[in-house]
Design a protein around this motif. Structure first.
Motif, PDB file in Angstrom:
ATOM      1  N   LYS A 281       1.053  -1.120  -0.332  1.00  0.00           N
ATOM      2  CA  LYS A 281       0.073   0.171   0.340  1.00  0.00           C
ATOM      3  C   LYS A 281       0.903   1.111   0.126  1.00  0.00           C
ATOM      4  CE  LYS A 281      -3.623  -2.712   0.342  1.00  0.00           C
ATOM      5  NZ  LYS A 281      -4.755  -2.652  -0.654  1.00  0.00           N
ATOM      6  N   LYS A 282       0.643   1.902  -0.661  1.00  0.00           N
ATOM      7  CA  LYS A 282       1.407   2.838  -0.994  1.00  0.00           C
ATOM      8  C   LYS A 282       0.499   4.562  -0.261  1.00  0.00           C
ATOM      9  CE  LYS A 282       3.682   1.823  -4.939  1.00  0.00           C
ATOM     10  NZ  LYS A 282       4.092   2.153  -6.130  1.00  0.00           N
ATOM     11  N   LEU A 283       1.365   5.458   0.523  1.00  0.00           N
ATOM     12  CA  LEU A 283       0.314   6.741   0.366  1.00  0.00           C
ATOM     13  C   LEU A 283       1.077   7.846   0.104  1.00  0.00           C
ATOM     14  CD1 LEU A 283      -2.048   7.893   2.693  1.00  0.00           C
ATOM     15  CD2 LEU A 283      -0.404   7.366   5.343  1.00  0.00           C
ATOM     16  N   VAL A 284       0.736   9.007  -0.183  1.00  0.00           N
ATOM     17  CA  VAL A 284       1.018  10.121  -0.840  1.00  0.00           C
ATOM     18  C   VAL A 284      -0.269  11.278  -0.209  1.00  0.00           C
ATOM     19  CG1 VAL A 284       1.240  11.257  -2.873  1.00  0.00           C
ATOM     20  CG2 VAL A 284       1.526   8.518  -3.421  1.00  0.00           C
ATOM     21  N   MET A 285       0.817  12.694   0.139  1.00  0.00           N
ATOM     22  CA  MET A 285      -0.059  13.550   0.960  1.00  0.00           C
ATOM     23  C   MET A 285       0.631  14.711  -0.035  1.00  0.00           C
ATOM     24  SD  MET A 285       0.220  14.520   4.692  1.00  0.00           S
ATOM     25  CE  MET A 285      -1.282  13.600   5.154  1.00  0.00           C
ATOM     26  N   ALA A 286      -0.175  15.169  -0.965  1.00  0.00           N
ATOM     27  CA  ALA A 286      -0.121  16.628  -1.566  1.00  0.00           C
ATOM     28  C   ALA A 286      -0.468  17.877  -0.752  1.00  0.00           C
ATOM     29  CB  ALA A 286      -0.044  16.512  -3.081  1.00  0.00           C
ATOM     30  N   TRP A 287       0.483  18.427  -0.327  1.00  0.00           N
ATOM     31  CA  TRP A 287      -0.265  20.034   0.097  1.00  0.00           C
ATOM     32  C   TRP A 287      -0.244  21.164  -1.197  1.00  0.00           C
ATOM     33  CZ3 TRP A 287      -3.226  20.788   4.154  1.00  0.00           C
ATOM     34  CH2 TRP A 287      -3.303  19.772   5.547  1.00  0.00           C
ATOM     35  N   VAL A 288      -1.907  21.517  -1.310  1.00  0.00           N
ATOM     36  CA  VAL A 288      -1.617  23.074  -2.204  1.00  0.00           C
ATOM     37  C   VAL A 288      -2.123  24.120  -1.971  1.00  0.00           C
ATOM     38  CG1 VAL A 288      -2.468  23.919  -4.829  1.00  0.00           C
ATOM     39  CG2 VAL A 288      -2.100  21.442  -3.996  1.00  0.00           C
ATOM     40  N   LEU A 289      -0.213  25.141  -1.374  1.00  0.00           N
ATOM     41  CA  LEU A 289      -0.733  26.359  -0.623  1.00  0.00           C
ATOM     42  C   LEU A 289      -0.336  27.321  -1.036  1.00  0.00           C
ATOM     43  CD1 LEU A 289       0.235  24.509   2.571  1.00  0.00           C
ATOM     44  CD2 LEU A 289      -1.756  25.259   2.201  1.00  0.00           C
TER      45      LEU A 289
ATOM     46  N   LEU B 183       1.483  31.484  -1.855  1.00  0.00           N
ATOM     47  CA  LEU B 183       2.357  31.723  -2.020  1.00  0.00           C
ATOM     48  C   LEU B 183       2.244  33.769  -1.772  1.00  0.00           C
ATOM     49  CD1 LEU B 183       5.416  30.908  -2.781  1.00  0.00           C
ATOM     50  CD2 LEU B 183       4.843  30.428  -0.605  1.00  0.00           C
ATOM     51  N   ALA B 184       2.132  34.870  -0.753  1.00  0.00           N
ATOM     52  CA  ALA B 184       1.819  35.905  -1.044  1.00  0.00           C
ATOM     53  C   ALA B 184       2.148  36.503  -2.315  1.00  0.00           C
ATOM     54  CB  ALA B 184       2.529  36.633   0.015  1.00  0.00           C
ATOM     55  N   GLY B 185       1.171  36.938  -2.742  1.00  0.00           N
ATOM     56  CA  GLY B 185       1.200  37.664  -4.134  1.00  0.00           C
ATOM     57  C   GLY B 185       0.765  36.707  -5.962  1.00  0.00           C
ATOM     58  N   CYS B 186       0.382  35.411  -4.764  1.00  0.00           N
ATOM     59  CA  CYS B 186       0.073  34.369  -5.418  1.00  0.00           C
ATOM     60  C   CYS B 186      -1.241  33.962  -5.862  1.00  0.00           C
ATOM     61  CB  CYS B 186       1.484  33.138  -5.445  1.00  0.00           C
ATOM     62  SG  CYS B 186       3.358  33.478  -5.877  1.00  0.00           S
ATOM     63  N   ALA B 187      -1.958  33.801  -7.247  1.00  0.00           N
ATOM     64  CA  ALA B 187      -3.466  33.469  -6.744  1.00  0.00           C
ATOM     65  C   ALA B 187      -2.920  31.597  -7.712  1.00  0.00           C
ATOM     66  CB  ALA B 187      -4.095  33.737  -8.372  1.00  0.00           C
ATOM     67  N   SER B 188      -3.991  30.885  -6.718  1.00  0.00           N
ATOM     68  CA  SER B 188      -4.448  29.476  -6.633  1.00  0.00           C
ATOM     69  C   SER B 188      -5.323  29.070  -8.153  1.00  0.00           C
ATOM     70  CB  SER B 188      -5.074  28.984  -6.415  1.00  0.00           C
ATOM     71  OG  SER B 188      -4.995  27.311  -6.124  1.00  0.00           O
ATOM     72  N   GLN B 189      -4.871  28.147  -8.715  1.00  0.00           N
ATOM     73  CA  GLN B 189      -5.541  27.829 -10.223  1.00  0.00           C
ATOM     74  C   GLN B 189      -6.564  27.335  -9.521  1.00  0.00           C
ATOM     75  OE1 GLN B 189      -4.987  29.948 -13.124  1.00  0.00           O
ATOM     76  NE2 GLN B 189      -2.827  31.433 -12.045  1.00  0.00           N
ATOM     77  N   PRO B 190      -7.377  27.514 -10.650  1.00  0.00           N
ATOM     78  CA  PRO B 190      -8.660  26.980 -10.350  1.00  0.00           C
ATOM     79  C   PRO B 190      -8.995  25.331 -11.380  1.00  0.00           C
ATOM     80  CG  PRO B 190      -9.516  28.684 -11.998  1.00  0.00           C
ATOM     81  CD  PRO B 190      -8.139  29.032 -11.677  1.00  0.00           C
ATOM     82  N   GLN B 191      -9.118  24.396 -11.130  1.00  0.00           N
ATOM     83  CA  GLN B 191      -9.586  23.032 -11.380  1.00  0.00           C
ATOM     84  C   GLN B 191     -10.599  23.658 -12.982  1.00  0.00           C
ATOM     85  OE1 GLN B 191     -10.443  19.772  -9.269  1.00  0.00           O
ATOM     86  NE2 GLN B 191      -8.659  19.360  -9.450  1.00  0.00           N
ATOM     87  N   ILE B 192     -11.663  24.288 -12.847  1.00  0.00           N
ATOM     88  CA  ILE B 192     -12.146  24.544 -14.257  1.00  0.00           C
ATOM     89  C   ILE B 192     -12.490  25.976 -14.434  1.00  0.00           C
ATOM     90  CG2 ILE B 192     -14.583  23.731 -15.427  1.00  0.00           C
ATOM     91  CD1 ILE B 192     -12.639  21.427 -15.141  1.00  0.00           C
ATOM     92  N   VAL B 193     -12.173  26.049 -15.413  1.00  0.00           N
ATOM     93  CA  VAL B 193     -12.436  27.876 -16.313  1.00  0.00           C
ATOM     94  C   VAL B 193     -13.426  27.954 -17.571  1.00  0.00           C
ATOM     95  CG1 VAL B 193     -12.153  29.600 -16.792  1.00  0.00           C
ATOM     96  CG2 VAL B 193     -10.108  28.729 -15.444  1.00  0.00           C
TER      97      VAL B 193
ATOM     98  N   LYS C 133      -5.296  14.773  -0.256  1.00  0.00           N
ATOM     99  CA  LYS C 133      -4.515  16.141  -0.982  1.00  0.00           C
ATOM    100  C   LYS C 133      -5.141  17.368  -0.559  1.00  0.00           C
ATOM    101  CE  LYS C 133      -6.234  16.275  -5.466  1.00  0.00           C
ATOM    102  NZ  LYS C 133      -6.409  16.291  -7.179  1.00  0.00           N
ATOM    103  N   ALA C 134      -4.746  18.290  -0.145  1.00  0.00           N
ATOM    104  CA  ALA C 134      -5.580  19.361   0.653  1.00  0.00           C
ATOM    105  C   ALA C 134      -4.774  21.230  -0.406  1.00  0.00           C
ATOM    106  CB  ALA C 134      -4.814  19.770   2.126  1.00  0.00           C
ATOM    107  N   GLU C 135      -6.111  21.322  -0.864  1.00  0.00           N
ATOM    108  CA  GLU C 135      -6.026  22.498  -1.058  1.00  0.00           C
ATOM    109  C   GLU C 135      -6.288  24.560  -1.080  1.00  0.00           C
ATOM    110  OE1 GLU C 135      -5.968  21.096  -6.234  1.00  0.00           O
ATOM    111  OE2 GLU C 135      -7.436  20.891  -5.280  1.00  0.00           O
ATOM    112  N   ARG C 136      -6.032  25.773  -0.711  1.00  0.00           N
ATOM    113  CA  ARG C 136      -6.292  26.523  -0.310  1.00  0.00           C
ATOM    114  C   ARG C 136      -6.653  27.454  -1.712  1.00  0.00           C
ATOM    115  NH1 ARG C 136      -7.845  28.642   4.442  1.00  0.00           N
ATOM    116  NH2 ARG C 136      -7.714  31.072   3.809  1.00  0.00           N
ATOM    117  N   ALA C 137      -7.562  27.813  -1.638  1.00  0.00           N
ATOM    118  CA  ALA C 137      -7.601  29.866  -3.130  1.00  0.00           C
ATOM    119  C   ALA C 137      -6.717  30.582  -2.571  1.00  0.00           C
ATOM    120  CB  ALA C 137      -9.217  29.248  -4.155  1.00  0.00           C
ATOM    121  N   LEU C 138      -6.516  31.497  -2.749  1.00  0.00           N
ATOM    122  CA  LEU C 138      -6.191  33.011  -1.893  1.00  0.00           C
ATOM    123  C   LEU C 138      -6.786  34.530  -2.900  1.00  0.00           C
ATOM    124  CD1 LEU C 138      -1.841  32.701  -2.897  1.00  0.00           C
ATOM    125  CD2 LEU C 138      -2.875  32.222  -0.831  1.00  0.00           C
TER     126      LEU C 138
END
Length: 238
Positions: A3-11, A13-23, A232-237
């Motif tokens: 079994k494999k475990l992968v943790m990905a945090w998408v954070l 930085l100041a002044g950078c925008a998080s891109q949405p999955q769908i536009v 996965k954890a995602e946060r939009a700025l």
């Protein structure tokens, strides 16, 4: 089974925008979607996954009549893997969200860097309240394979979005590996997601009934043959 475990945090930085999955944009009588996740109900379940692919994306253009075309690149071949393009065209009809709808179409899987790898897949299915049942027939040089796909969605226990996907694959001739062959196999996935304190959490588990040397011939709906967890954890700025 390993079994494999992968943790990905998408954070961000100041002044950078998080891109949405769908536009999504309306262009006259057309609905245009661009993003890093496939958007079609049946086509979404049939696009070929690529393990570890970072550069991926696609577009979907749908007419008010129900006709649509799109292209999805599960792997851009920039860092690893082979360039792959999934191009589809089809027709979908569902008048109201709580009434049954249907969808049919064809996908072409193209590998510009490889010879004799291209194949077509013809699909059809019914949709109801976020769940779907469909079938697909895959045609490639020298073989014809079939897939039965079931996806259950729109369940929200404990404020969780729950999706369960199951697929059964059958080949017209066996695929051989070291120690034997495979002609029929199944795979499945479970996805749980919910927002928490402004962060979107997503936990998924995928698996199949193949293991060890059998995974050498795996070509199912998951990016991994054996048991695989991803958080996965995602946060939009903005």
């Amino acid at each position: 089974m390993s079994k494999k475990l992968v943790m990905a945090w998408v954070l961000g930085l100041a002044g950078c925008a998080s891109q949405p999955q769908i536009v999504e944009r309306e262009v006259g009588q057309f609905d245009l979607k661009l993003g890093t996740a496939p958007t079609r109900s049946m086509a979404q379940g049939l696009v070929s996954p690529t393990a570890g692919s970072t550069f991926r994306g696609g577009l979907d253009l749908a007419h008010t009549s129900g006709m649509y075309v799109g292209q999805w690149a599960p792997s851009m071949g920039l860092l690893q893997g082979t360039l792959e393009l999934n191009t589809y065209v089809g027709y979908a009809q569902q008048r109201f969200a709580d009434t049954p709808g249907f969808e049919l179409g064809v996908i072409r899987y193209s590998f510009p860097e490889m010879e004799n790898w291209d194949r077509h897949q013809y699909y059809a299915g019914i949709n109801l309240a976020g769940s779907r049942l469909g079938g697909a027939l895959s045609s490639s040089p020298g073989r014809t394979d079939s897939t039965l796909l079931l996806e259950l969605g729109s369940f929200r226990p404990f404020d969780l979005d729950v999706r369960l996907k199951y697929a059964s694959h059958s080949m017209d001739s066996p695929m051989y590996h070291v120690g034997g062959s495979v002609r029929v196999f199944d795979d499945w996935s479970l996805n749980l997601s919910r927002p928490l304190l402004g962060i979107h959490l997503d936990l998924s588990y995928t698996d199949s009934n193949l293991s060890g040397p059998e995974c050498g011939v795996y070509n199912g709906q998951n990016a991994h043959c054996e048991g695989f967890f991803m958080l996965k954890a995602e946060r939009a700025l903005f």
